[in-house]
Design an enzyme around this catalytic site. Structure first.
Site, PDB file in Angstrom:
ATOM      1  N   CYS A 144      18.601  77.335  16.467  1.00 18.73           N
ATOM      2  CA  CYS A 144      17.409  76.579  16.862  1.00 18.73           C
ATOM      3  C   CYS A 144      16.968  75.630  15.741  1.00 18.73           C
ATOM      4  CB  CYS A 144      16.271  77.530  17.220  1.00 18.73           C
ATOM      5  SG  CYS A 144      14.749  76.682  17.720  1.00 18.73           S
ATOM      6  N   CYS A 147      13.181  75.395  15.303  1.00 20.68           N
ATOM      7  CA  CYS A 147      12.610  76.559  14.613  1.00 20.68           C
ATOM      8  C   CYS A 147      12.869  76.509  13.118  1.00 20.68           C
ATOM      9  CB  CYS A 147      13.210  77.851  15.170  1.00 20.68           C
ATOM     10  SG  CYS A 147      13.172  78.009  16.960  1.00 20.68           S
ATOM     11  N   ASP A 148      14.098  76.158  12.722  1.00 21.72           N
ATOM     12  CA  ASP A 148      14.539  76.368  11.341  1.00 21.72           C
ATOM     13  C   ASP A 148      14.881  75.109  10.555  1.00 21.72           C
ATOM     14  OD1 ASP A 148      14.336  79.126  11.799  1.00 21.72           O
ATOM     15  OD2 ASP A 148      16.365  79.207  12.637  1.00 21.72           O
TER      16      ASP A 148
END
Length: 320
Positions: A144, A147-148
């Site tokens: 992701c 997300c990261d």
């Protein structure tokens, strides 16, 4: 098997969607019951709490300016749900019968019937299955970018895939990192023409065609590269990178509902636009099991709230 109890609301699955649904349902005095899930023979790494349970620092969930680990965030969700009277069973549902109400929900050790059901079983990221991948998950390996990606500012990263998701991940990362190398098994992309052109025209994105990652490399600090093999020549090379984003898709956890609930082509549960209602009256779906587009903790929680409100209103309309 314990004697069946009739619930107002039963939630299958946990994570941000399931626990948020439980919080709202509990505060509406519906006394929800949650089957939080757990590992199975097919998915031995699956744990209650969803994908955040294998996420280290969560920096994009509102209200946590100093970041919070995924497991700690899910622990808070669970405790908040329990505070308002939610009953939680840390086990999987093995059978459902939606042919008549109250619906039958059969867990591994607990069975019950329920006037309404909320499904929040989530989705599972597809991984490469290569050496070093599990070792460096959350230490360089991710599924992701949204997300990261922020953890890789001004670094070199790899993206694996050839569809729209891979193009989106690469384009998103290019705004943050130093350089993105996109690795694809073929010499043509499956992505839409618009997404392809966007990636091709980005000077910070380069392509490794006809190639596949054979191994993820690293040390005690984390990932530092990958072994990439050319599938036509058979030659392998080491590519330096501190991040590897696997963008080859997700599999919604809908095995339990096959042939019962309507799904999209990719297997995600169909819901009525603007709601969480499925094709069966009194059955609702929220979170990643019905969302192939956003797949974020905050959007999952939002649809969990919607599902609880939809279930509550459905019960009122049907005199329950």
């Amino acid at each position: 098997m314990a004697e069946e109890k009739i619930n107002k609301v039963t939630i299958i699955g946990s994570g941000p969607a399931g626990y948020t649904a439980a919080i709202y349902a509990a505060r509406a005095n519906l006394q929800p019951v949650v089957f939080a899930g757990g590992p199975t023979l097919e998915h031995p790494q699956r744990v209650p709490g969803g994908q955040l349970m294998v996420t280290t620092d969560v920096e994009n969930y509102p209200g946590f300016p100093e970041a919070i680990t995924g497991p700690e965030l899910m622990d808070r969700f669970q405790k908040q749900a329990e505070r308002f009277g939610t009953t939680i069973h840390m086990e999987n549902v093995v059978k459902v019968d939606f042919s008549q109400r109250p619906f039958l929900i059969q867990g591994e050790s607990v069975s019950c019937r329920s006037e309404t059901v909320i499904i929040s079983t989530g989705a599972t990221a597809k991984w490469l299955g290569v050496k070093g991948e599990d070792t460096y998950k959350n230490r360089g390996v991710s599924a992701c970018a949204t997300c990261d990606g922020a953890f890789f500012k001004k670094q070199d990263v790899l993206v694996v895939g050839g569809g729209d998701t891979a193009m989106e991940e690469a384009t998103y990362l290019a705004k943050i990192v130093n350089h993105v190398t996109l690795i694809h098994r073929r010499d043509t992309l499956r992505a839409s023409k618009v997404m392809q052109e966007r990636a091709r025209q980005n000077p910070k994105i380069s392509f490794m065609w006809d190639s596949a990652v054979e191994e993820v490399l690293g040390d005690a600090k984390g990932m530092n590269g990958a072994v990439v093999r050319n599938l036509k020549t058979g030659d392998s090379q080491q590519v330096k990178a501190t991040g590897l984003f696997v963008a080859i898709g997700h599999t919604p956890n809908t095995e339990l509902f096959q042939g019962v609930l309507e799904t999209h082509q990719g297997g995600y549960l169909k819901t009525v636009p603007g709601s969480t209602r499925t094709n069966i009256e009194g059955v609702f779906a929220c979170g990643d099991v019905q969302d192939h587009y956003y797949r974020q903790a905050i959007t999952a929680a939002g649809t969990g709230c919607m599902a609880a409100i939809d279930a509550e209103r459905w019960l009122i309309e049907h005199g329950e």
